[in-house]
Design an enzyme around this catalytic site. Structure first.
Site, short mmCIF file in Angstrom:
data_model
loop_
_atom_site.label_atom_id
_atom_site.label_comp_id
_atom_site.label_asym_id
_atom_site.label_seq_id
_atom_site.Cartn_x
_atom_site.Cartn_y
_atom_site.Cartn_z
N SER A 162 1.02 -1.06 0.21
CA SER A 162 -0.12 -0.48 0.48
C SER A 162 1.16 1.28 0.08
O SER A 162 1.76 1.59 -1.08
CB SER A 162 -1.32 0.29 1.63
OG SER A 162 -2.26 0.90 1.13
N LYS A 214 -19.61 18.11 3.64
CA LYS A 214 -19.00 18.18 4.53
C LYS A 214 -19.15 17.02 5.78
O LYS A 214 -17.59 16.32 5.75
CB LYS A 214 -19.54 19.30 5.51
CG LYS A 214 -18.08 19.64 6.69
CD LYS A 214 -17.13 19.43 5.60
CE LYS A 214 -15.85 19.61 7.42
NZ LYS A 214 -14.55 20.20 6.81
#
Length: 331
Positions: A162, A214
């Site tokens: 990763s 948000k």
């Protein structure tokens, strides 16, 4: 004997109490100092070539008779000393938040201040990945070497997955141990949701935002399908950026084949061109020692006052409890 035991127990309790107060005071003082003064560290250069030569001489002394050993030493001293290029060895053992990047930044800055075009950097990398922005910054630090055209080799002895592979692909060359874990070009996010538990106990949770997205998903609120879809979309966008980044640095990869989030062992990674050779960092350094001057570069952060006081106090308490245990055992 009973008196000594009681006295020892009383003394141990008293010292434990005093040390506990000292630890609290030390932690408060240390926290205040850490806020007023930034942590500083020290740059350490270790001459691995000199260490290797010393080790070789010691072994030769053990194996050879006195006269042949003297002849060997004389032959070493009379060898012509040509100007050697340098190999700088760095270590990065990455945590989830990639906080080791602070030390990596200092190490690379130091190398760039003295490196020549024919010098090389070997990064011994070990990381299972972590937060995107942390490993993105770590990769950017390595990219500073590329921009100055300093050759970078990345060695994966155990794992570079990763975010770890995001860093590795910056290298001009990637080597890996046969069973090192490589790849996992994917993105993951997971979190629990306690909304039903809160409702069960009649606990209200209120959240106020400005902006439709948000907050997409939340720990305590009731998640919606629209929020989940948006969050998944953001993950896909991050994955696309990750794939583009890897492709830019390793264009030989079949990115659709390797960017599935899977990981591979070293042998498999070589077949997929995720790495360039099967080799351990030890073998690479040993080979370099015959041709290059090899240095290990490490930026060591100094421990704060709170850490020093805490560790010292813990050692004192541990020693006294051991003495008390011995007293009880002897009794």
């Amino acid at each position: 004997m009973a008196f000594l035991y009681e006295y020892g127990l009383f003394l141990a309790k008293t010292i434990t109490f005093v040390v506990a107060i000292a630890v609290v005071i030390g932690l408060i003082a240390g926290a205040a100092l850490s806020r007023s003064k930034p942590k500083k560290g020290q740059l350490q250069f270790t001459d691995l070539s000199a260490d290797y030569q010393d080790q070789t001489a010691e072994l030769q002394q053990q194996l050879l008779e006195k006269k042949p050993f003297k002849q060997w030493l004389k032959a070493q001293k009379t060898k012509p000393q040509a100007d050697k290029t340098r190999l700088f060895v760095l270590d990065f053992h990455g945590s989830m938040d990639a906080r080791e990047t602070d030390s990596l930044r200092e190490e690379i800055s130091a190398i760039l201040s003295i490196a020549k075009a024919d010098d090389e950097v070997l990064l011994r990398l070990e990381s299972g990945g972590g937060v995107v922005h942390g490993y993105g910054l770590a990769a950017s630090q390595l990219d500073r070497l590329n921009k100055r055209q300093i050759n970078l080799t990345v060695a994966v002895d155990k794992v570079a997955a990763s975010g770890g592979y995001m860093m590795a692909c910056i290298g001009n060359k990637i080597i890996a141990a046969p069973f090192a874990i490589v790849g996992s070009i994917g993105v993951i996010a997971q979190l629990p949701n306690f909304n039903r538990l809160l409702k069960k106990h009649n606990v209200d949770f209120e959240q106020f935002t400005a902006g439709e997205f948000k907050r997409t998903v939340t720990l305590f609120g009731e998640n919606t399908d629209k929020g989940r879809d948006k969050f998944q979309q953001e993950l896909e966008q991050t994955h696309q950026l990750f794939k583009r980044f890897v492709t830019e640095h390793r264009p030989q990869l079949d990115i659709q084949q390797v960017a599935t989030g899977e990981h591979w062992f070293g042998y498999q990674a070589l077949e997929l061109q995720l790495v360039d050779a099967i080799q351990t960092s030890d073998d690479y350094i040993m080979a370099a020692l015959t041709e290059r001057q090899v240095y290990q570069v490490k930026y060591q952060l100094r421990k704060g006052m709170a850490e020093k006081v805490g560790m010292g106090s813990a050692n004192i308490v541990s020693q006294w409890w051991q003495k008390l245990f011995q007293l009880n055992w002897q009794r």
